[in-house]
Design a protein around this motif. Structure first.
Motif, PDB file in Angstrom:
ATOM      1  N   SER A   7       0.830  -1.205   0.000  1.00 12.53           N
ATOM      2  CA  SER A   7       0.000   0.000   0.000  1.00 12.53           C
ATOM      3  C   SER A   7       0.863   1.253   0.000  1.00 12.53           C
ATOM      4  CB  SER A   7      -0.923  -0.003   1.213  1.00 12.53           C
ATOM      5  OG  SER A   7      -0.148   0.039   2.404  1.00 12.53           O
ATOM      6  N   GLY A   8       2.123   1.130  -0.447  1.00 11.71           N
ATOM      7  CA  GLY A   8       3.013   2.292  -0.470  1.00 11.71           C
ATOM      8  C   GLY A   8       2.525   3.390  -1.392  1.00 11.71           C
ATOM      9  N   GLY A   9       1.976   2.999  -2.566  1.00 15.71           N
ATOM     10  CA  GLY A   9       1.471   3.998  -3.506  1.00 15.71           C
ATOM     11  C   GLY A   9       0.252   4.707  -2.958  1.00 15.71           C
ATOM     12  N   ASN A  10      -0.640   3.952  -2.307  1.00 18.49           N
ATOM     13  CA  ASN A  10      -1.829   4.566  -1.717  1.00 18.49           C
ATOM     14  C   ASN A  10      -1.453   5.528  -0.609  1.00 18.49           C
ATOM     15  OD1 ASN A  10      -3.465   3.126  -3.424  1.00 18.49           O
ATOM     16  ND2 ASN A  10      -3.827   1.485  -1.960  1.00 18.49           N
ATOM     17  N   LEU A  11      -0.448   5.165   0.171  1.00 24.14           N
ATOM     18  CA  LEU A  11      -0.003   6.032   1.251  1.00 24.14           C
ATOM     19  C   LEU A  11       0.568   7.329   0.699  1.00 24.14           C
ATOM     20  CD1 LEU A  11       0.545   6.491   4.277  1.00 24.14           C
ATOM     21  CD2 LEU A  11       2.759   5.402   3.904  1.00 24.14           C
ATOM     22  N   LEU A  12       1.359   7.223  -0.365  1.00 27.54           N
ATOM     23  CA  LEU A  12       1.955   8.413  -0.959  1.00 27.54           C
ATOM     24  C   LEU A  12       0.894   9.345  -1.526  1.00 27.54           C
ATOM     25  CD1 LEU A  12       4.575   9.883  -1.728  1.00 27.54           C
ATOM     26  CD2 LEU A  12       4.513   8.630  -3.877  1.00 27.54           C
ATOM     27  N   VAL A  13      -0.069   8.792  -2.228  1.00 27.10           N
ATOM     28  CA  VAL A  13      -1.155   9.605  -2.791  1.00 27.10           C
ATOM     29  C   VAL A  13      -1.962  10.242  -1.666  1.00 27.10           C
ATOM     30  CG1 VAL A  13      -3.304   9.507  -4.108  1.00 27.10           C
ATOM     31  CG2 VAL A  13      -1.268   8.333  -4.946  1.00 27.10           C
ATOM     32  N   SER A  14      -2.274   9.465  -0.634  1.00 26.32           N
ATOM     33  CA  SER A  14      -3.040   9.999   0.494  1.00 26.32           C
ATOM     34  C   SER A  14      -2.272  11.123   1.187  1.00 26.32           C
ATOM     35  CB  SER A  14      -3.338   8.896   1.500  1.00 26.32           C
ATOM     36  OG  SER A  14      -4.083   7.879   0.910  1.00 26.32           O
ATOM     37  N   LEU A  15      -0.967  10.927   1.360  1.00 20.51           N
ATOM     38  CA  LEU A  15      -0.148  11.951   2.005  1.00 20.51           C
ATOM     39  C   LEU A  15      -0.093  13.219   1.162  1.00 20.51           C
ATOM     40  CD1 LEU A  15       1.609  12.455   4.484  1.00 20.51           C
ATOM     41  CD2 LEU A  15       3.547  11.582   3.190  1.00 20.51           C
ATOM     42  N   LEU A  16       0.062  13.074  -0.142  1.00 19.85           N
ATOM     43  CA  LEU A  16       0.075  14.251  -1.031  1.00 19.85           C
ATOM     44  C   LEU A  16      -1.264  14.982  -1.007  1.00 19.85           C
ATOM     45  CD1 LEU A  16       2.077  12.932  -4.110  1.00 19.85           C
ATOM     46  CD2 LEU A  16       2.819  14.602  -2.405  1.00 19.85           C
ATOM     47  N   LEU A  17      -2.359  14.237  -1.010  1.00 19.78           N
ATOM     48  CA  LEU A  17      -3.673  14.879  -0.926  1.00 19.78           C
ATOM     49  C   LEU A  17      -3.862  15.596   0.409  1.00 19.78           C
ATOM     50  CD1 LEU A  17      -6.011  12.253  -2.609  1.00 19.78           C
ATOM     51  CD2 LEU A  17      -5.444  14.545  -3.428  1.00 19.78           C
ATOM     52  N   PHE A  18      -3.401  14.972   1.488  1.00 22.82           N
ATOM     53  CA  PHE A  18      -3.496  15.615   2.794  1.00 22.82           C
ATOM     54  C   PHE A  18      -2.697  16.913   2.824  1.00 22.82           C
ATOM     55  CE2 PHE A  18      -1.407  16.329   6.897  1.00 22.82           C
ATOM     56  CZ  PHE A  18      -2.520  16.636   7.664  1.00 22.82           C
ATOM     57  N   ILE A  19      -1.480  16.889   2.314  1.00 23.49           N
ATOM     58  CA  ILE A  19      -0.636  18.095   2.303  1.00 23.49           C
ATOM     59  C   ILE A  19      -1.280  19.187   1.451  1.00 23.49           C
ATOM     60  CG2 ILE A  19       1.584  18.999   1.499  1.00 23.49           C
ATOM     61  CD1 ILE A  19       2.829  16.334   2.415  1.00 23.49           C
TER      62      ILE A  19
END
Length: 114
Positions: A7-19
């Motif tokens: 789930s590394g890609g999902n985490l990165l996308v989620s983190l970018l959306l959060f930022i």
């Protein structure tokens, strides 16, 4: 054995959306604070200058209270690394010089006629 997708890609996308959304929220709050202060002061320029000064003071306080100590620590560690690297280089040059000297002696004795 079940294979599970990372789930590394999902985490990165989620983190970018959060930022991105946190940045937009901060900008909207800042704009609304400028508008509110400009209504009170009847000047957009003064309200922008005041809020800019407040945030500059907060940034300076964060730097002097939190960041500066860390930078001094990192600078000390880098100085230690550079000092060790310089000592290793000096030791290497000393050993290389001795090996060149031994090599020259070896060649001198090997080429000597009998």
């Amino acid at each position: 054995m079940a294979t599970q997708k990372s789930s590394g890609g999902n985490l990165l996308v989620s983190l970018l959306l959060f930022i991105a959304t946190a940045g937009i929220a901060i900008l909207l709050l800042l704009v609304s604070a400028v508008v509110w202060l400009s209504v009170i002061l009847d000047s957009v320029v003064w309200s922008t200058l005041i809020l800019g000064g407040v945030f500059a003071a907060v940034a300076a306080a964060v730097y002097y209270l939190l960041v500066r100590k860390s930078l001094v620590s990192v600078r000390r560690q880098l100085e230690t690394v550079y000092e060790v690297a310089r000592l290793v280089q000096n030791a290497y040059e000393w050993v290389a010089d001795k090996l060149r000297w031994i090599g020259a002696l070896w060649n001198l004795f090997r080429e000597r006629p009998e």
